[in-house]
Design a protein around this motif. Structure first.
Motif, short mmCIF file in Angstrom:
data_model
loop_
_atom_site.label_atom_id
_atom_site.label_comp_id
_atom_site.label_asym_id
_atom_site.label_seq_id
_atom_site.Cartn_x
_atom_site.Cartn_y
_atom_site.Cartn_z
N GLU A 30 6.38 -12.46 7.44
CA GLU A 30 7.48 -12.51 6.34
C GLU A 30 6.63 -12.02 5.18
O GLU A 30 7.30 -10.99 4.33
N SER A 33 6.13 -7.91 5.71
CA SER A 33 7.25 -7.23 5.57
C SER A 33 7.99 -7.27 4.28
O SER A 33 8.33 -6.06 3.84
N ALA A 34 7.74 -8.46 3.57
CA ALA A 34 8.25 -8.12 1.99
C ALA A 34 7.45 -7.37 1.36
O ALA A 34 7.91 -6.45 0.34
N LEU A 36 5.91 -4.62 2.47
CA LEU A 36 6.28 -3.35 2.96
C LEU A 36 7.50 -2.81 2.29
O LEU A 36 7.81 -1.75 1.80
N GLN A 37 8.40 -3.76 2.47
CA GLN A 37 9.85 -3.46 1.46
C GLN A 37 9.59 -3.15 0.13
O GLN A 37 10.33 -2.07 -0.22
N ASN A 38 8.83 -4.03 -0.44
CA ASN A 38 8.78 -3.67 -1.94
C ASN A 38 8.05 -2.30 -2.22
O ASN A 38 8.28 -1.36 -3.03
N THR A 40 7.96 0.34 -0.18
CA THR A 40 9.07 1.31 0.15
C THR A 40 9.84 1.81 -1.12
O THR A 40 10.19 2.56 -1.21
N LEU A 41 10.60 0.53 -1.78
CA LEU A 41 11.83 0.41 -2.80
C LEU A 41 11.02 1.37 -3.95
O LEU A 41 11.47 2.06 -4.67
#
Length: 128
Positions: A30, A33-34, A36-38, A40-41
């Protein structure tokens, strides 16, 4: 894949696992994943903002200036600029062709505005 490559990959994995050794596997996944998402955004919003500024600058330039300006960008960046301008560009096209497509699109936008306003311009000239 050879054993040396697998060993190298497992060494990288070991470093990650040691970092998360106090957590459960679910918590580790988790968190990764968090992150990587941050990442990317943040990267996407920064790129979009930068390209919006590039487009604004380019619209105030003549063809030669715009060509010189766009030559400083990489091919991938030109594709992103075109995408933001709603131009369908192909990756297989040369850098020069991408630049010409972008510049042509910008010049036609000005032409379309002039055509849309020609009736009002004609009326103004008749009044004078």
């Amino acid at each position: 894949m050879n054993v040396k490559t697998v060993t190298h990959m497992l060494e990288k994995t070991l470093a990650i696992l040691k970092h998360y050794e106090h957590c459960t596997v679910d918590e580790m996944l988790e968190d990764l994943s968090a992150k990587l998402q941050n990442q990317t955004l943040t990267k996407q919003s920064t790129n979009e903002t930068d390209y919006a500024n590039v487009i604004k600058k380019m619209k105030n330039m003549n063809k030669e200036e715009a060509t010189t300006f766009l030559m400083s960008f990489k091919k991938e960046q030109l594709l992103h600029i075109g995408a933001q301008m709603n131009i369908k560009l192909q990756k297989r096209e040369t850098k020069q062709l991408l630049i010409e497509s972008i510049i042509t699109h910008c010049s036609f936008a000005g032409l379309y505005n002039q055509m849309a306003n020609r009736k009002s311009q004609k009326q103004m000239s008749e009044q004078i």
